[in-house]
Design a protein around this motif. Structure first.
Motif, short mmCIF file in Angstrom:
data_model
loop_
_atom_site.label_atom_id
_atom_site.label_comp_id
_atom_site.label_asym_id
_atom_site.label_seq_id
_atom_site.Cartn_x
_atom_site.Cartn_y
_atom_site.Cartn_z
N ASN A 82 0.81 -1.21 0.00
CA ASN A 82 0.00 0.00 0.00
C ASN A 82 0.85 1.26 0.00
O ASN A 82 0.43 2.30 -0.52
CB ASN A 82 -0.94 0.02 1.21
CG ASN A 82 -2.07 -0.96 1.07
OD1 ASN A 82 -2.32 -1.47 -0.02
ND2 ASN A 82 -2.77 -1.21 2.15
N ALA A 83 2.03 1.22 0.59
CA ALA A 83 2.89 2.40 0.67
C ALA A 83 3.43 2.80 -0.71
O ALA A 83 3.81 3.96 -0.92
CB ALA A 83 4.04 2.16 1.62
N GLU A 84 3.45 1.87 -1.65
CA GLU A 84 4.00 2.15 -2.98
C GLU A 84 2.93 2.41 -4.03
O GLU A 84 3.24 2.59 -5.20
CB GLU A 84 4.88 0.99 -3.42
CG GLU A 84 6.08 0.77 -2.53
CD GLU A 84 6.89 -0.43 -2.93
OE1 GLU A 84 6.54 -1.08 -3.93
OE2 GLU A 84 7.88 -0.72 -2.25
N LEU A 85 1.67 2.45 -3.64
CA LEU A 85 0.59 2.67 -4.60
C LEU A 85 0.34 4.16 -4.80
O LEU A 85 0.50 4.96 -3.88
CB LEU A 85 -0.70 2.01 -4.11
CG LEU A 85 -0.72 0.49 -4.07
CD1 LEU A 85 -2.03 0.02 -3.47
CD2 LEU A 85 -0.53 -0.10 -5.44
N PHE A 86 -0.06 4.51 -6.02
CA PHE A 86 -0.49 5.87 -6.32
C PHE A 86 -1.63 5.81 -7.32
O PHE A 86 -1.84 4.81 -7.99
CB PHE A 86 0.67 6.73 -6.83
CG PHE A 86 1.08 6.43 -8.25
CD1 PHE A 86 0.66 7.23 -9.29
CD2 PHE A 86 1.87 5.33 -8.54
CE1 PHE A 86 1.03 6.96 -10.60
CE2 PHE A 86 2.24 5.05 -9.84
CZ PHE A 86 1.82 5.86 -10.87
N ILE A 87 -2.38 6.89 -7.42
CA ILE A 87 -3.53 6.95 -8.31
C ILE A 87 -3.03 7.38 -9.68
O ILE A 87 -2.70 8.53 -9.89
CB ILE A 87 -4.58 7.95 -7.80
CG1 ILE A 87 -4.91 7.61 -6.38
CG2 ILE A 87 -5.76 8.02 -8.72
CD1 ILE A 87 -6.28 7.47 -5.97
N SER A 88 -2.96 6.45 -10.61
CA SER A 88 -2.44 6.77 -11.93
C SER A 88 -3.52 7.32 -12.85
O SER A 88 -3.24 8.13 -13.72
CB SER A 88 -1.80 5.54 -12.57
OG SER A 88 -2.78 4.57 -12.83
#
Length: 135
Positions: free
Chosen positions: A85-91
């Motif tokens: 989760n720490a490496e996710l972003f909204i692309s």
């Protein structure tokens, strides 16, 4: 009636060049597209944790709906694909107008007035930050 475009590649095909990502699509959400778009514009391109913080403190009704959507997408990414989760972003985040539900309100002397309930379609894609972006 317009056809919806297919987003992303076919899940059955393996494509090593694309980064891992999770797409969440909700249909017929009972809020207008302009009200939801006001919130989506604030979170597009941000990290997952920053997005949850922003959505938690926004004073709009649609922010709680979008909060649930983003949270669900991250949980699916963590459970199904093993993403952190720490490496996710909204692309990608977009809001489109969906169908309009029509009802009638009965009035005196046999009259009726139309009630239009506007709905929207929300698409959010979460991707993992690649190592090349972090360097």
């Amino acid at each position: 009636m317009r056809n919806l475009k297919k987003l992303g590649n076919n899940p059955m095909k393996k494509n090593s060049s694309s980064s891992k990502g999770v797409q969440v699509l909700t249909q017929h959400i009972g809020i207008s597209a302009s009200k939801a778009r006001r919130i989506i514009d604030q979170i597009r391109g941000r990290s997952y944790e920053e997005t949850l913080t922003i959505l938690k403190f926004m004073p709009y009704q649609a922010s709680s709906l979008i909060f649930k959507l983003v949270y669900s997408a991250a949980r699916n990414a963590n459970h199904n694909m093993g993403l952190n989760n720490a490496e996710l972003f909204i692309s990608k985040a977009e809001v489109n107008r969906s169908t309009i539900r029509k009802k009638t309100r009965l009035c005196a002397q046999g009259h009726s007035y139309p009630i239009k309930r506007i709905t929207s379609l929300i698409t959010i894609v979460l991707k993992e930050k690649s190592k090349s972006l972090l360097d």
